[in-house]
Design an enzyme around this catalytic site. Structure first.
Site, short mmCIF file in Angstrom:
data_model
loop_
_atom_site.label_atom_id
_atom_site.label_comp_id
_atom_site.label_asym_id
_atom_site.label_seq_id
_atom_site.Cartn_x
_atom_site.Cartn_y
_atom_site.Cartn_z
NE ARG A 111 28.74 41.83 41.94
CZ ARG A 111 28.78 42.43 41.00
NH1 ARG A 111 29.77 43.45 40.90
NH2 ARG A 111 28.15 42.31 39.79
CE LYS A 133 33.64 50.48 37.12
NZ LYS A 133 32.83 50.23 35.89
CD GLU A 178 35.20 47.79 30.53
OE1 GLU A 178 35.37 46.91 31.15
OE2 GLU A 178 34.05 48.20 30.40
#
Length: 512
Positions: free
Chosen positions: A374, A210, A259
């Site tokens: 989510r 992450k 990302e």
DNA sequence: TTCCGACAGTGGGGTCGCAAT
DNA sequence: ATTGCGACCCCACTATCGGAA
């Protein structure tokens, strides 16, 4: 349609706790809206303005204006006035904006003023936003809610779907397909407290690093590349090196999810503050790009060569991703077969933290891409730190916390025997804790005004947080990231609380 | 009947850009 | 040049409703 009708329905929605009743109230209103009102009424009742933010906040709105006696405003008139006001810029624009807001407010009744205030600040507090409005829209048009939801996720906008549904009926939903160049609401992750909890829940999974950067959705159609944030803002112009990277890939049409992050010369990730500052820079992009270059790192693919991959299991999407994107531009990962394979997952987390990253995301291999949700099939795991801090003051809460002391000012001990404020938190308290601390803190009060109650520094509270970051606001030069209350430590005295010194020692990578 | 997924609410800190001072 | 405001990045957690189990 008159604005007063919306204000009344909004109030009625706020007054009922039953979600089903809220949906019915919305559906009744949507059914009555004329075609021209639809693009306004739907976002208004979902608590948003169709034109997005207007550059008006709490400050401008706090100038009180004498309300009108009779409700005469139509939603179209309000919308036209707000559109005009949102376009203002340049010298004198702030004063003009304030004047126009005052003019609008003076044409509104007191009731309408309250509704407009909530709408413009984005705080309608009626217990219904996009998701509930979507259900109301489905009920009003007799379209299947799941189909409406999917169309909204793919359109990235409730408004467009509402317009189509109310003018052309349920069959118009088929129009909303995944399209390169049109951003899709990204899939989000839940939190798990440990890798073992995550793996137990998901079984066969991928454990991915992450990265602590900015989420980006990359659309390429031939030579054209567009970049979107998590909230679907177009940031293409700010990140030329990401566009260049997308053009180098050996595919012509695709949508990637990943990302954007900045690495230093040794390949270590820069702090979130540095990456976010870079992505936020708009005025001199070339200079910013030279100082803090960013790299895209991808972890999913939604579309390739016109094929919609959303419903494929993650394992198959990843195979497509691997074909399209070379290794260094993909997130690192470990494949884990299930609970019996836990050491591999935990080893990967340790390695990832060692490389300076935030944590991991554990993803079920058989799950589709749930746009805009989510989903329970992505679970993030980050290390949590805790401290024992002292409550220095507390602020009165708003909304459902009105009348309760809510937001705590947190202090750590300093070398001179005093306390340095490290930040605030309102998170983690149950209603019972709120009631208790309201009572207790008032007993300790030394000073008090409409906003904040300052107390004797006697109450110790255990605080969880995700890390330290630099701060110019607080005296120690650092502040806690995502601080939340774990529990009160009535067994501890303030002299036993943690010190600024030990806090800084625990995070050597952050210097004030 | 109990459990759990999805939502809304309640705000936190930082940084940038723009207008006002 | 500095300050204040608003927008938009990152985000955790609890309460509640209502459908799933």
């Amino acid at each position: 349609m008159l604005l007063t009708r919306l204000a009344h329905v909004s109030q009625e929605i706020a007054a009922t706790s039953a979600r089903s009743r809220k949906i019915t109230l919305l559906a009744e209103l949507f059914r009555d809206a004329e075609a021209d009102d639809v693009p306004i009424v739907i976002p208004y009742l979902a608590g948003r303005l169709p034109q997005g933010r207007l550059g008006i906040g709490w400050k401008v709105l706090s100038h009180q204006v004498e309300p009108a006696a009779e409700p005469t405003l139509t939603v179209r008139e309000v919308d036209a006035r707000l559109t005009a006001l949102g376009k203002l810029s340049g010298p004198g624009s702030q004063a003009e904006r304030t004047r126009l807001v005052g003019e609008l407010m003076s044409a509104a009744t007191e009731h309408e003023q309250r509704f407009l205030f909530g709408l413009i600040t984005g705080e309608v507090r009626q217990g219904a936003l996009d998701a509930v409005a979507m259900e109301g829209l489905a009920q009003a048009t007799e379209a299947p809610p799941a189909d409406v939801r999917r169309a909204v996720m793919l359109a990235g906008s409730l408004q467009q779907v509402a317009q189509a549904l109310l003018t052309d009926g349920p069959q118009s939903l088929a129009r909303f397909r995944l399209t390169v160049g049109r951003p899709v609401l990204p899939m989000l992750a839940h939190t798990a407290s440990s890798v073992s909890e995550a793996v137990d829940k998901l079984g066969a999974c991928a454990v991915e690093e992450k990265l602590d950067g900015i989420r980006v959705q990359v659309h390429r159609d031939g030579d054209s590349v567009r970049l979107y944030t998590r909230t679907l803002d177009d940031i293409t112009d700010r990140l030329p090196e990401v566009t260049a990277a997308a053009l180098e890939l050996r595919g012509d049409r695709f949508i990637l999810d990943g990302e954007v992050i900045s690495f230093d010369s040794e390949g270590r990730p820069r702090s979130f503050q540095e990456t976010a500052g870079r992505v936020g820079s708009r005025t001199d992009v070339a200079k910013a790009a030279k100082e803090i270059p960013v790299s895209p790192v991808f972890f999913d693919v939604l579309s390739v060569d016109g094929r919609d991959l959303l419903d494929l299991p993650f394992s198959e999407r990843h195979a497509e991703l691997a074909r399209l994107v070379p290794e260094p531009m993909r997130v690192r990962r470990a494949l884990v077969s299930g609970s019996e394979d836990l050491p591999r997952a935990e080893g990967f987390l340790t390695e990832t933290l060692g490389r300076g990253h935030e944590g991991v995301v554990v993803k079920a291999l058989d799950a589709p891409y749930s746009a805009g949700r989510r989903g329970a099939s992505w679970l993030k795991v980050k290390p949590v730190h805790t401290l024992d801090l002292v409550v220095l003051a507390a602020e009165w809460g708003h909304g459902r916390r009105t009348g309760k002391l809510s937001n705590l000012h947190l202090g750590a001990r300093t070398a001179d025997g005093g306390f340095a404020m490290l930040g605030k938190t309102f998170k983690g308290m149950t209603d019972a804790m709120l009631t208790w601390q309201t009572e207790r803190l008032q007993q300790l009060a030394v000073r008090s005004d409409d906003w904040v109650v300052t107390v004797r520094p006697e109450l110790v509270v255990e605080i969880a947080y995700d890390g330290l970051q630099r701060s110019t606001r607080y005296p120690a030069g650092v502040t806690l990231r995502f601080a939340r209350v774990v529990r009160y430590r009535e067994d501890k005295r303030p002299e036993e609380a943690d010190t600024v010194e030990t806090l800084l020692a625990a995070h050597p990578e952050v210097r004030p």
